[in-house]
Motif scaffolding. Structure first.
Motif, PDB file in Angstrom:
ATOM      1  N   ARG A 105       0.847  -1.182   0.000  1.00 38.57           N
ATOM      2  CA  ARG A 105       0.000   0.000   0.000  1.00 38.57           C
ATOM      3  C   ARG A 105       0.889   1.241   0.000  1.00 38.57           C
ATOM      4  O   ARG A 105       1.747   1.380   0.851  1.00 38.57           O
ATOM      5  CB  ARG A 105      -0.881  -0.032   1.251  1.00 38.57           C
ATOM      6  N   GLY A 106       0.667   2.143  -0.909  1.00 40.93           N
ATOM      7  CA  GLY A 106       1.520   3.300  -1.056  1.00 40.93           C
ATOM      8  C   GLY A 106       1.050   4.524  -0.298  1.00 40.93           C
ATOM      9  O   GLY A 106       1.337   5.641  -0.717  1.00 40.93           O
ATOM     10  N   PHE A 107       0.325   4.367   0.792  1.00 40.70           N
ATOM     11  CA  PHE A 107      -0.139   5.527   1.548  1.00 40.70           C
ATOM     12  C   PHE A 107      -0.213   5.203   3.030  1.00 40.70           C
ATOM     13  O   PHE A 107      -0.282   4.049   3.425  1.00 40.70           O
ATOM     14  CB  PHE A 107      -1.508   6.012   1.047  1.00 40.70           C
ATOM     15  N   ARG A 108      -0.200   6.272   3.826  1.00 40.26           N
ATOM     16  CA  ARG A 108      -0.397   6.187   5.273  1.00 40.26           C
ATOM     17  C   ARG A 108      -1.366   7.289   5.668  1.00 40.26           C
ATOM     18  O   ARG A 108      -1.402   8.339   5.038  1.00 40.26           O
ATOM     19  CB  ARG A 108       0.929   6.358   6.009  1.00 40.26           C
ATOM     20  N   VAL A 109      -2.126   7.045   6.727  1.00 40.46           N
ATOM     21  CA  VAL A 109      -3.202   7.953   7.114  1.00 40.46           C
ATOM     22  C   VAL A 109      -2.872   8.638   8.441  1.00 40.46           C
ATOM     23  O   VAL A 109      -2.413   7.986   9.387  1.00 40.46           O
ATOM     24  CB  VAL A 109      -4.550   7.196   7.245  1.00 40.46           C
ATOM     25  N   TYR A 110      -3.129   9.940   8.480  1.00 43.93           N
ATOM     26  CA  TYR A 110      -2.872  10.774   9.657  1.00 43.93           C
ATOM     27  C   TYR A 110      -4.095  11.645   9.904  1.00 43.93           C
ATOM     28  O   TYR A 110      -4.955  11.796   9.038  1.00 43.93           O
ATOM     29  CB  TYR A 110      -1.658  11.690   9.424  1.00 43.93           C
ATOM     30  N   ALA A 111      -4.150  12.282  11.065  1.00 47.49           N
ATOM     31  CA  ALA A 111      -5.149  13.313  11.343  1.00 47.49           C
ATOM     32  C   ALA A 111      -4.417  14.634  11.482  1.00 47.49           C
ATOM     33  O   ALA A 111      -3.346  14.700  12.108  1.00 47.49           O
ATOM     34  CB  ALA A 111      -5.919  13.006  12.618  1.00 47.49           C
ATOM     35  N   ASP A 112      -4.978  15.693  10.900  1.00 50.12           N
ATOM     36  CA  ASP A 112      -4.397  17.024  11.087  1.00 50.12           C
ATOM     37  C   ASP A 112      -4.742  17.500  12.500  1.00 50.12           C
ATOM     38  O   ASP A 112      -5.469  16.807  13.229  1.00 50.12           O
ATOM     39  CB  ASP A 112      -4.858  17.992   9.979  1.00 50.12           C
ATOM     40  N   PRO A 113      -4.239  18.647  12.933  1.00 49.57           N
ATOM     41  CA  PRO A 113      -4.504  19.091  14.305  1.00 49.57           C
ATOM     42  C   PRO A 113      -5.984  19.288  14.647  1.00 49.57           C
ATOM     43  O   PRO A 113      -6.343  19.270  15.827  1.00 49.57           O
ATOM     44  CB  PRO A 113      -3.731  20.410  14.405  1.00 49.57           C
ATOM     45  N   ALA A 114      -6.856  19.448  13.647  1.00 50.83           N
ATOM     46  CA  ALA A 114      -8.293  19.561  13.915  1.00 50.83           C
ATOM     47  C   ALA A 114      -8.989  18.206  13.826  1.00 50.83           C
ATOM     48  O   ALA A 114     -10.192  18.117  14.021  1.00 50.83           O
ATOM     49  CB  ALA A 114      -8.949  20.541  12.943  1.00 50.83           C
ATOM     50  N   GLY A 115      -8.231  17.151  13.525  1.00 57.50           N
ATOM     51  CA  GLY A 115      -8.787  15.801  13.498  1.00 57.50           C
ATOM     52  C   GLY A 115      -9.194  15.284  12.126  1.00 57.50           C
ATOM     53  O   GLY A 115      -9.659  14.157  12.023  1.00 57.50           O
ATOM     54  N   HIS A 116      -9.032  16.083  11.055  1.00 58.81           N
ATOM     55  CA  HIS A 116      -9.400  15.617   9.721  1.00 58.81           C
ATOM     56  C   HIS A 116      -8.360  14.624   9.201  1.00 58.81           C
ATOM     57  O   HIS A 116      -7.163  14.905   9.246  1.00 58.81           O
ATOM     58  CB  HIS A 116      -9.474  16.781   8.725  1.00 58.81           C
ATOM     59  N   PRO A 117      -8.793  13.495   8.662  1.00 58.23           N
ATOM     60  CA  PRO A 117      -7.842  12.551   8.079  1.00 58.23           C
ATOM     61  C   PRO A 117      -7.199  13.124   6.826  1.00 58.23           C
ATOM     62  O   PRO A 117      -7.826  13.859   6.072  1.00 58.23           O
ATOM     63  CB  PRO A 117      -8.708  11.337   7.712  1.00 58.23           C
ATOM     64  N   PHE A 118      -5.927  12.788   6.631  1.00 60.93           N
ATOM     65  CA  PHE A 118      -5.249  13.048   5.357  1.00 60.93           C
ATOM     66  C   PHE A 118      -4.257  11.932   5.130  1.00 60.93           C
ATOM     67  O   PHE A 118      -3.850  11.243   6.070  1.00 60.93           O
ATOM     68  CB  PHE A 118      -4.575  14.429   5.332  1.00 60.93           C
ATOM     69  N   CYS A 119      -3.922  11.729   3.869  1.00 59.08           N
ATOM     70  CA  CYS A 119      -3.015  10.644   3.510  1.00 59.08           C
ATOM     71  C   CYS A 119      -1.740  11.195   2.900  1.00 59.08           C
ATOM     72  O   CYS A 119      -1.801  12.105   2.064  1.00 59.08           O
ATOM     73  CB  CYS A 119      -3.660   9.703   2.491  1.00 59.08           C
ATOM     74  N   LEU A 120      -0.612  10.634   3.303  1.00 59.66           N
ATOM     75  CA  LEU A 120       0.622  10.829   2.579  1.00 59.66           C
ATOM     76  C   LEU A 120       0.713   9.657   1.612  1.00 59.66           C
ATOM     77  O   LEU A 120       0.623   8.494   2.032  1.00 59.66           O
ATOM     78  CB  LEU A 120       1.828  10.837   3.520  1.00 59.66           C
ATOM     79  N   CYS A 121       0.847   9.960   0.337  1.00 52.06           N
ATOM     80  CA  CYS A 121       0.865   8.941  -0.714  1.00 52.06           C
ATOM     81  C   CYS A 121       2.231   8.945  -1.389  1.00 52.06           C
ATOM     82  O   CYS A 121       2.706  10.006  -1.815  1.00 52.06           O
ATOM     83  CB  CYS A 121      -0.210   9.246  -1.753  1.00 52.06           C
ATOM     84  N   GLN A 122       2.822   7.769  -1.468  1.00 50.12           N
ATOM     85  CA  GLN A 122       4.133   7.654  -2.104  1.00 50.12           C
ATOM     86  C   GLN A 122       4.020   8.031  -3.562  1.00 50.12           C
ATOM     87  O   GLN A 122       3.172   7.516  -4.277  1.00 50.12           O
ATOM     88  CB  GLN A 122       4.662   6.221  -1.973  1.00 50.12           C
ATOM     89  N   GLU A 123       4.848   8.957  -4.000  1.00 52.33           N
ATOM     90  CA  GLU A 123       4.819   9.421  -5.386  1.00 52.33           C
ATOM     91  C   GLU A 123       5.349   8.351  -6.309  1.00 52.33           C
ATOM     92  O   GLU A 123       6.193   7.565  -5.983  1.00 52.33           O
ATOM     93  CB  GLU A 123       5.673  10.694  -5.490  1.00 52.33           C
TER      94      GLU A 123
END
Length: 123
Positions: A105-123
């Motif tokens: 899987r080329g991505f990992r999931v995080y929450a920003d400081p307000a709690g919204h999910p975002f993904c870092l995706c391997q280019e």
């Protein structure tokens, strides 16, 4: 012929200048204050993200739950996953799902400081 042109994504949050600052540190770009309840991030490449104050904001659940959806998430391309992960965590992101399934899987999931999910995706 399209009906409209893309303008921006608006993100509800409790502290617009702080969340705009988080994403400016992650993506680069320039922050502009429209008023105390609305900040715009003009990111490189012409993309725009707006952050609007939402009194009583509840961070979304991740993964999704019937009583409180994730509301939105952003996918962000990175060249070096390990370095990018260290940087976003240092900026205040919280890891949600770092399992890369042995590189499948080329991505990992995080929450920003307000709690919204975002993904870092391997280019």
């Amino acid at each position: 012929m399209p009906v409209a042109d893309y303008c921006l994504v608006a993100v509800d949050c409790p502290d617009p200048p702080a969340l705009a600052g988080f994403y400016a540190a992650v993506l680069g770009g320039e922050i502009k204050e429209y008023d105390e309840d609305w900040y715009d991030l003009y990111a490189p490449g012409g993309h725009r993200i707006a952050f609007q104050r939402a009194p009583g904001h509840r961070p979304p659940n991740w993964p999704r739950a019937d009583d409180n959806s994730q509301q939105l998430h952003l996918d962000l391309h990175v060249k070096d996953m390990k370095a990018a992960e260290a940087q976003v965590i240092a900026l205040g992101a919280m890891p949600l799902d770092l399992d890369d399934r042995d590189g499948e899987r080329g991505f990992r999931v995080y929450a920003d400081p307000a709690g919204h999910p975002f993904c870092l995706c391997q280019e």
